[in-house]
Motif scaffolding. Structure first.
Motif, PDB file in Angstrom:
ATOM      1  N   VAL A  28      -6.302   8.705  17.580  1.00  0.00           N
ATOM      2  CA  VAL A  28      -4.880   8.999  17.104  1.00  0.00           C
ATOM      3  C   VAL A  28      -3.664   7.909  17.733  1.00  0.00           C
ATOM      4  CG1 VAL A  28      -2.855  10.421  16.875  1.00  0.00           C
ATOM      5  CG2 VAL A  28      -5.476  11.359  16.341  1.00  0.00           C
ATOM      6  N   SER A  29      -4.035   7.885  19.065  1.00  0.00           N
ATOM      7  CA  SER A  29      -3.122   6.892  19.769  1.00  0.00           C
ATOM      8  C   SER A  29      -3.276   5.492  19.414  1.00  0.00           C
ATOM      9  CB  SER A  29      -3.243   7.092  21.309  1.00  0.00           C
ATOM     10  OG  SER A  29      -2.749   8.556  21.455  1.00  0.00           O
ATOM     11  N   LYS A  30      -4.466   5.107  19.189  1.00  0.00           N
ATOM     12  CA  LYS A  30      -4.642   3.525  18.939  1.00  0.00           C
ATOM     13  C   LYS A  30      -4.227   3.372  17.627  1.00  0.00           C
ATOM     14  CE  LYS A  30      -8.312   0.114  18.802  1.00  0.00           C
ATOM     15  NZ  LYS A  30      -8.434  -0.810  19.915  1.00  0.00           N
ATOM     16  N   ILE A  31      -4.356   4.148  16.653  1.00  0.00           N
ATOM     17  CA  ILE A  31      -3.901   3.974  15.122  1.00  0.00           C
ATOM     18  C   ILE A  31      -2.262   3.964  15.340  1.00  0.00           C
ATOM     19  CG2 ILE A  31      -3.745   4.965  13.046  1.00  0.00           C
ATOM     20  CD1 ILE A  31      -6.443   5.927  13.190  1.00  0.00           C
ATOM     21  N   ALA A  32      -1.683   4.793  16.111  1.00  0.00           N
ATOM     22  CA  ALA A  32      -0.331   4.811  16.207  1.00  0.00           C
ATOM     23  C   ALA A  32       0.204   3.524  16.763  1.00  0.00           C
ATOM     24  CB  ALA A  32       0.251   5.923  16.937  1.00  0.00           C
ATOM     25  N   ILE A  33      -0.440   2.891  17.833  1.00  0.00           N
ATOM     26  CA  ILE A  33       0.138   1.749  18.288  1.00  0.00           C
ATOM     27  C   ILE A  33      -0.241   0.543  17.500  1.00  0.00           C
ATOM     28  CG2 ILE A  33      -0.369   0.112  20.160  1.00  0.00           C
ATOM     29  CD1 ILE A  33       1.089   2.793  21.166  1.00  0.00           C
ATOM     30  N   GLU A  34      -1.413   0.499  16.960  1.00  0.00           N
ATOM     31  CA  GLU A  34      -2.138  -0.740  16.190  1.00  0.00           C
ATOM     32  C   GLU A  34      -1.091  -0.851  14.744  1.00  0.00           C
ATOM     33  OE1 GLU A  34      -5.960  -1.580  16.536  1.00  0.00           O
ATOM     34  OE2 GLU A  34      -5.644  -1.959  18.829  1.00  0.00           O
ATOM     35  N   ILE A  35      -1.115   0.574  14.158  1.00  0.00           N
ATOM     36  CA  ILE A  35      -0.446   0.403  12.795  1.00  0.00           C
ATOM     37  C   ILE A  35       0.904   0.745  12.502  1.00  0.00           C
ATOM     38  CG2 ILE A  35      -0.934   1.597  10.527  1.00  0.00           C
ATOM     39  CD1 ILE A  35      -3.879   1.564  10.836  1.00  0.00           C
ATOM     40  N   LEU A  36       1.307   1.955  13.192  1.00  0.00           N
ATOM     41  CA  LEU A  36       2.638   2.246  12.932  1.00  0.00           C
ATOM     42  C   LEU A  36       3.539   1.536  13.640  1.00  0.00           C
ATOM     43  CD1 LEU A  36       1.862   6.339  13.193  1.00  0.00           C
ATOM     44  CD2 LEU A  36       2.084   4.709  11.113  1.00  0.00           C
ATOM     45  N   GLN A  37       3.347   1.232  14.929  1.00  0.00           N
ATOM     46  CA  GLN A  37       4.380   0.320  15.561  1.00  0.00           C
ATOM     47  C   GLN A  37       4.146  -1.015  15.252  1.00  0.00           C
ATOM     48  OE1 GLN A  37       3.991   1.038  19.708  1.00  0.00           O
ATOM     49  NE2 GLN A  37       4.713   3.177  19.716  1.00  0.00           N
ATOM     50  N   SER A  38       2.966  -1.638  15.068  1.00  0.00           N
ATOM     51  CA  SER A  38       2.839  -2.972  14.944  1.00  0.00           C
ATOM     52  C   SER A  38       3.382  -3.345  13.570  1.00  0.00           C
ATOM     53  CB  SER A  38       1.283  -3.482  14.715  1.00  0.00           C
ATOM     54  OG  SER A  38       0.728  -3.447  16.353  1.00  0.00           O
ATOM     55  N   LEU A  39       3.210  -2.391  12.482  1.00  0.00           N
ATOM     56  CA  LEU A  39       3.593  -2.787  11.245  1.00  0.00           C
ATOM     57  C   LEU A  39       5.105  -2.229  10.836  1.00  0.00           C
ATOM     58  CD1 LEU A  39       0.125  -2.403   9.268  1.00  0.00           C
ATOM     59  CD2 LEU A  39       1.187  -4.370   9.929  1.00  0.00           C
ATOM     60  N   GLU A  40       5.558  -1.546  11.967  1.00  0.00           N
ATOM     61  CA  GLU A  40       6.842  -0.919  11.635  1.00  0.00           C
ATOM     62  C   GLU A  40       6.953  -0.103  10.569  1.00  0.00           C
ATOM     63  OE1 GLU A  40       9.567  -4.189  11.900  1.00  0.00           O
ATOM     64  OE2 GLU A  40       9.033  -4.805  13.744  1.00  0.00           O
ATOM     65  N   ILE A  41       6.001   0.845  10.563  1.00  0.00           N
ATOM     66  CA  ILE A  41       6.073   1.920   9.536  1.00  0.00           C
ATOM     67  C   ILE A  41       7.057   2.713   9.709  1.00  0.00           C
ATOM     68  CG2 ILE A  41       4.638   3.594   8.305  1.00  0.00           C
ATOM     69  CD1 ILE A  41       3.399   0.937   7.795  1.00  0.00           C
ATOM     70  N   LYS A  42       7.812   3.142   8.911  1.00  0.00           N
ATOM     71  CA  LYS A  42       9.116   4.015   9.195  1.00  0.00           C
ATOM     72  C   LYS A  42       9.159   5.247   8.618  1.00  0.00           C
ATOM     73  CE  LYS A  42      11.777   0.652  10.899  1.00  0.00           C
ATOM     74  NZ  LYS A  42      10.876   0.069  12.280  1.00  0.00           N
ATOM     75  N   SER A  43       8.042   5.568   7.631  1.00  0.00           N
ATOM     76  CA  SER A  43       8.023   7.021   7.115  1.00  0.00           C
ATOM     77  C   SER A  43       6.307   7.447   6.840  1.00  0.00           C
ATOM     78  CB  SER A  43       8.861   6.973   5.654  1.00  0.00           C
ATOM     79  OG  SER A  43       8.379   6.233   4.884  1.00  0.00           O
ATOM     80  N   LEU A  44       6.401   8.622   6.596  1.00  0.00           N
ATOM     81  CA  LEU A  44       5.133   9.186   6.207  1.00  0.00           C
ATOM     82  C   LEU A  44       4.586   8.646   4.990  1.00  0.00           C
ATOM     83  CD1 LEU A  44       2.531  10.709   6.730  1.00  0.00           C
ATOM     84  CD2 LEU A  44       4.098  12.967   5.924  1.00  0.00           C
TER      85      LEU A  44
END
Length: 96
Positions: A58-74
């Motif tokens: 979960v943490s790795k996905i959050a870092i590598e996808i959500l933060q890296s790609l600047e995903i702003k919403s569900l």
């Protein structure tokens, strides 16, 4: 040999590749050679077992996808994951 939890690793904790075992069992332990937190660069490294689990995934996905790609919403994340899933399914059907 000491056993430590992945969050207790020094430095970048997200270098380990994701493995299915991290999701399918309560813990996934891997042997690693590290320099424990608080040790100087010139001091000896130590062999330990590091426990990886679902929270690592979960943490790795959050870092590598959500933060890296600047995903702003569900909604934005779900659209991306739907596209990923469709591409994955297309690739599986071509391989068959």
């Amino acid at each position: 040999m000491p056993i430590i939890y992945w969050q207790d690793l020094p430095g970048n904790k997200y270098l380990k590749k994701l493995e299915p075992a991290m999701l399918n069992c309560s813990e996934c332990t891997r042997r690693q050679i590290i320099r424990p937190i608080g040790k100087k660069r010139f001091e000896d490294r130590q062999t330990v077992y590091v426990t990886y689990d679902r929270s690592y995934v979960v943490s790795k996905i959050a870092i590598e996808i959500l933060q890296s790609l600047e995903i702003k919403s569900l909604t934005e994340l779900l659209k991306l994951m739907i596209a990923v899933w469709r591409e994955y399914e297309r690739g599986k059907s071509k391989a068959s």
